[in-house]
Design an enzyme around this catalytic site. Structure first.
Site, mmCIF file in Angstrom:
data_model
loop_
_atom_site.group_PDB
_atom_site.id
_atom_site.type_symbol
_atom_site.label_atom_id
_atom_site.label_comp_id
_atom_site.label_asym_id
_atom_site.label_seq_id
_atom_site.Cartn_x
_atom_site.Cartn_y
_atom_site.Cartn_z
ATOM 1 N N ALA A 226 0.806 -1.231 0.000
ATOM 2 C CA ALA A 226 0.000 0.000 0.000
ATOM 3 C C ALA A 226 0.836 1.277 0.000
ATOM 4 C CB ALA A 226 -0.942 -0.016 1.201
ATOM 5 N N ALA A 227 2.116 1.156 0.359
ATOM 6 C CA ALA A 227 2.969 2.354 0.325
ATOM 7 C C ALA A 227 3.683 2.486 -1.018
ATOM 8 C CB ALA A 227 3.998 2.289 1.454
ATOM 9 N N GLY A 228 3.434 1.560 -1.924
ATOM 10 C CA GLY A 228 4.184 1.532 -3.183
ATOM 11 C C GLY A 228 3.562 2.377 -4.280
ATOM 12 N N ILE B 142 2.182 1.551 -7.344
ATOM 13 C CA ILE B 142 0.892 1.184 -7.954
ATOM 14 C C ILE B 142 -0.248 1.558 -7.012
ATOM 15 C CG2 ILE B 142 -0.550 -0.755 -8.704
ATOM 16 C CD1 ILE B 142 2.010 -2.106 -9.720
ATOM 17 N N ARG C 81 10.872 -10.640 -15.651
ATOM 18 C CA ARG C 81 10.011 -10.700 -14.465
ATOM 19 C C ARG C 81 10.271 -11.981 -13.668
ATOM 20 N NH1 ARG C 81 6.570 -9.112 -18.643
ATOM 21 N NH2 ARG C 81 6.002 -6.906 -18.608
ATOM 22 N N ASN D 171 10.141 -12.765 -4.623
ATOM 23 C CA ASN D 171 8.715 -12.457 -4.417
ATOM 24 C C ASN D 171 7.833 -13.666 -4.139
ATOM 25 O OD1 ASN D 171 9.206 -9.749 -4.771
ATOM 26 N ND2 ASN D 171 8.497 -9.673 -6.899
ATOM 27 N N GLN E 76 0.239 -15.152 2.596
ATOM 28 C CA GLN E 76 -0.967 -14.403 2.204
ATOM 29 C C GLN E 76 -2.069 -15.373 1.748
ATOM 30 O OE1 GLN E 76 0.184 -11.113 -0.367
ATOM 31 N NE2 GLN E 76 1.368 -10.160 1.274
ATOM 32 N N ASP F 129 -1.761 -6.062 -20.231
ATOM 33 C CA ASP F 129 -1.333 -6.516 -21.558
ATOM 34 C C ASP F 129 -2.485 -6.349 -22.556
ATOM 35 O OD1 ASP F 129 1.270 -7.838 -20.519
ATOM 36 O OD2 ASP F 129 -0.305 -8.655 -19.264
ATOM 37 N N ARG G 239 -2.882 -2.753 -23.386
ATOM 38 C CA ARG G 239 -1.792 -2.341 -24.286
ATOM 39 C C ARG G 239 -2.072 -2.794 -25.712
ATOM 40 N NH1 ARG G 239 2.872 -4.185 -19.909
ATOM 41 N NH2 ARG G 239 3.090 -2.134 -18.937
ATOM 42 N N HIS H 199 2.302 -13.353 -18.114
ATOM 43 C CA HIS H 199 2.628 -11.909 -18.135
ATOM 44 C C HIS H 199 4.152 -11.811 -18.239
ATOM 45 C CE1 HIS H 199 2.503 -7.667 -17.382
ATOM 46 N NE2 HIS H 199 3.196 -7.773 -16.263
HETATM 47 P P1 NAD Z 1 6.913 -0.597 -5.290
HETATM 48 O O1 NAD Z 1 8.280 -1.066 -4.971
HETATM 49 O O2 NAD Z 1 6.663 0.851 -5.548
HETATM 50 O O3 NAD Z 1 5.924 -1.030 -4.128
HETATM 51 C C1 NAD Z 1 5.893 -2.328 -3.642
HETATM 52 C C2 NAD Z 1 5.456 -2.259 -2.209
HETATM 53 O O4 NAD Z 1 5.239 -3.595 -1.765
HETATM 54 C C3 NAD Z 1 6.511 -1.654 -1.262
HETATM 55 O O5 NAD Z 1 5.937 -0.571 -0.531
HETATM 56 C C4 NAD Z 1 6.899 -2.819 -0.358
HETATM 57 O O6 NAD Z 1 7.181 -2.414 0.978
HETATM 58 C C5 NAD Z 1 5.628 -3.659 -0.418
HETATM 59 N N1 NAD Z 1 5.814 -5.061 -0.027
HETATM 60 C C6 NAD Z 1 6.863 -5.873 -0.248
HETATM 61 N N2 NAD Z 1 6.664 -7.072 0.328
HETATM 62 C C7 NAD Z 1 5.441 -7.025 0.899
HETATM 63 C C8 NAD Z 1 4.674 -7.944 1.663
HETATM 64 N N3 NAD Z 1 5.144 -9.162 1.954
HETATM 65 N N4 NAD Z 1 3.468 -7.560 2.104
HETATM 66 C C9 NAD Z 1 2.995 -6.318 1.858
HETATM 67 N N5 NAD Z 1 3.680 -5.399 1.160
HETATM 68 C C10 NAD Z 1 4.883 -5.748 0.682
HETATM 69 O O7 NAD Z 1 6.406 -1.492 -6.517
HETATM 70 P P2 NAD Z 1 5.174 -1.213 -7.503
HETATM 71 O O8 NAD Z 1 5.640 -0.368 -8.639
HETATM 72 O O9 NAD Z 1 3.980 -0.800 -6.736
HETATM 73 O O10 NAD Z 1 4.975 -2.686 -8.108
HETATM 74 C C11 NAD Z 1 4.522 -3.745 -7.287
HETATM 75 C C12 NAD Z 1 4.603 -5.061 -8.057
HETATM 76 O O11 NAD Z 1 3.691 -5.045 -9.155
HETATM 77 C C13 NAD Z 1 5.964 -5.377 -8.658
HETATM 78 O O12 NAD Z 1 6.253 -6.767 -8.471
HETATM 79 C C14 NAD Z 1 5.780 -5.070 -10.127
HETATM 80 O O13 NAD Z 1 6.691 -5.777 -10.949
HETATM 81 C C15 NAD Z 1 4.351 -5.557 -10.322
HETATM 82 N N6 NAD Z 1 3.656 -5.094 -11.521
HETATM 83 C C16 NAD Z 1 2.847 -5.979 -12.158
HETATM 84 C C17 NAD Z 1 2.131 -5.593 -13.266
HETATM 85 C C18 NAD Z 1 1.234 -6.569 -13.990
HETATM 86 O O14 NAD Z 1 0.738 -6.227 -15.070
HETATM 87 N N7 NAD Z 1 0.974 -7.754 -13.478
HETATM 88 C C19 NAD Z 1 2.239 -4.284 -13.748
HETATM 89 C C20 NAD Z 1 3.087 -3.388 -13.067
HETATM 90 C C21 NAD Z 1 3.792 -3.806 -11.957
HETATM 91 C C1 LMR Z 2 4.557 -4.221 -16.650
HETATM 92 O O1 LMR Z 2 4.176 -5.019 -17.504
HETATM 93 O O2 LMR Z 2 4.602 -2.995 -16.862
HETATM 94 C C2 LMR Z 2 4.922 -4.716 -15.281
HETATM 95 O O3 LMR Z 2 4.839 -6.100 -15.211
HETATM 96 C C3 LMR Z 2 6.244 -4.211 -14.826
HETATM 97 C C4 LMR Z 2 7.378 -4.897 -15.555
HETATM 98 O O4 LMR Z 2 8.287 -5.390 -14.867
HETATM 99 O O5 LMR Z 2 7.367 -4.939 -16.774
#
Ligand code: NAD
Ligand code: LMR
Length: 324
Positions: A13-15, A17, A99, A106, A113, A160, A163, A188
């Site tokens: 939640a602090a990240g 996305i 990824r 991860n 969870q 995706d 996009r 993905h």
């Molecule tokens: P970020 O680093 O800004 O934020 C991630 C947050 O997750 C951090 O605040 C961290 O403290 C927290 N975190 C880590 N472990 C945790 C846990 N066990 N429990 C709760 N919180 C935890 O990253 P972001 O840019 O928000 O991206 C998050 C994830 O989403 C990444 O793995 C990124 O690759 C993925 N992502 C996926 C897609 C998709 O299409 N599937 C798209 C974009 C990003």
């Molecule tokens: C994306 O598709 O933008 C995310 O999965 C982030 C990445 O690592 O590409």
């Protein structure tokens, strides 16, 4: 009469996305404007303080539908009674990484969870895994929750899909809602298969509106590698577009759609996809459930492309066998 509030958990939640996602969620973009929500923000202990700042800003936004905001680093209490979970919290990749390189860091997040969801989530729980590698992380969470129906665990392929729509709309010179029946099969990852075989614009086959060489040599790799392109150009992984796709996924799951969308779901064994793999497939959503688009006749080309992600997901699954 007001509906009783639904508990929605957002991890990470602090990240980045979450900073977009939470505002759309709080505005009612998933459940609609008549459904209050109770937000639970799950973070690691080091990020709890920053999460408090996020909650302060959410409060300052005075959203009418938000009944409460809880912050915790404890998965068991976070998922207790939850109807919806956005599993975002995980490391993002940097430049030059795949990824799947994130799997060892991860993957282990999704065992406790999944167990906590199994132990206490509400009967209507819906889970979307966003944290990468999303498909295999969703498999880990699902396998850790044996009492929850497997189809409640999904991974995000909607980004995706979006996009693919946007690249096609630009090429054809139409708007994204004009395009129907696109799907992005698979993982993905760069083996994904953005497929226009059934796609139409105003009833015309998209295959007649674009060159096959553009489709094979530009469109497919562009969509499949778009995440890496964003990281190169923006310097950080996609965030607002990922949040928007997560909202699209959950909204359609709850509210329904007759348009084809892409969701990564545990396979039922159709289309040559091994049963159980969490795989991007064409779905519609009815009565609160995703339904696979059935009865497609696949060409050898489609089967080959679909098989590439199957093989990759089997490898990813083998790499996390100790977590399953
Ligand atoms: P970020 O680093 O800004 O934020 C991630 C947050 O997750 C951090 O605040 C961290 O403290 C927290 N975190 C880590 N472990 C945790 C846990 N066990 N429990 C709760 N919180 C935890 O990253 P972001 O840019 O928000 O991206 C998050 C994830 O989403 C990444 O793995 C990124 O690759 C993925 N992502 C996926 C897609 C998709 O299409 N599937 C798209 C974009 C990003
Ligand atoms: C994306 O598709 O933008 C995310 O999965 C982030 C990445 O690592 O590409």
């Amino acid at each position: 009469m007001t509906n009783s509030a639904k508990k929605v958990v957002v991890t990470g939640a602090a990240g980045n996305i979450a900073y977009s996602l939470l505002w759309r969620l709080a505005a009612g973009d998933v459940y609609g404007k008549d459904q209050p929500i109770k937000l639970t923000l799950l973070e690691v202990p080091e990020a709890v303080k920053a999460t408090e700042g996020v909650a302060m800003e959410l409060n300052d936004s005075a959203f009418p539908l938000v009944r409460s905001i809880e912050i915790t680093d404890d998965a068991t209490s976070a998922f207790d009674g939850a109807s919806m979970a956005f599993l975002v919290g995980a490391q993002p990749r940097g430049k030059g990484m795949e990824r799947s390189d994130l799997l060892s860091a991860n993957g282990k997040i999704f065992v406790p969870q999944g167990q906590a969801i199994n132990a206490g989530a509400a009967d209507d729980i819906r889970v979307l895994v966003v944290g990468n590698p999303a498909n295999t992380n969703a498999l880990i969470a699902q396998q850790s929750a044996p009492d929850v129906p497997a189809e409640r665990f999904t991974a995000m392929m909607r980004l995706d899909h979006n996009r693919a729509l946007s690249q096609l709309a630009e090429k054809i010179g139409c708007s994204t809602p004009d395009i129907e029946n696109v799907v992005v099969w698979g993982n993905h990852s760069s083996t994904q298969f953005p497929d226009i075989s059934c796609a139409t614009v105003d009833g015309k086959p998209v295959t007649e509106l674009v060159d096959r060489s553009w489709y094979l040599d530009e469109f497919i790799p562009r969509v499949a590698k778009r995440g890496g392109e964003i990281i190169q150009v923006r310097g950080k992984s996609s965030a607002a577009s990922a949040a928007s796709a997560a909202i699209d996924h959950m909204r359609d799951w709850v509210q329904g759609t007759e348009r084809w969308i892409t969701a990564a779901l545990p396979s039922d064994g159709s289309y040559g996809i091994e049963k159980g793999l969490v795989y991007g497939q064409p779905v519609v959503a009815r009565d609160g459930k995703f339904e696979l688009v059935e009865g497609l006749e696949l060409t050898d080309f489609q089967r080959e492309r679909i098989a590439a992600s199957v093989a990759e997901l089997q490898e990813e699954r083998a790499a996390v066998a100790d977590l399953l």
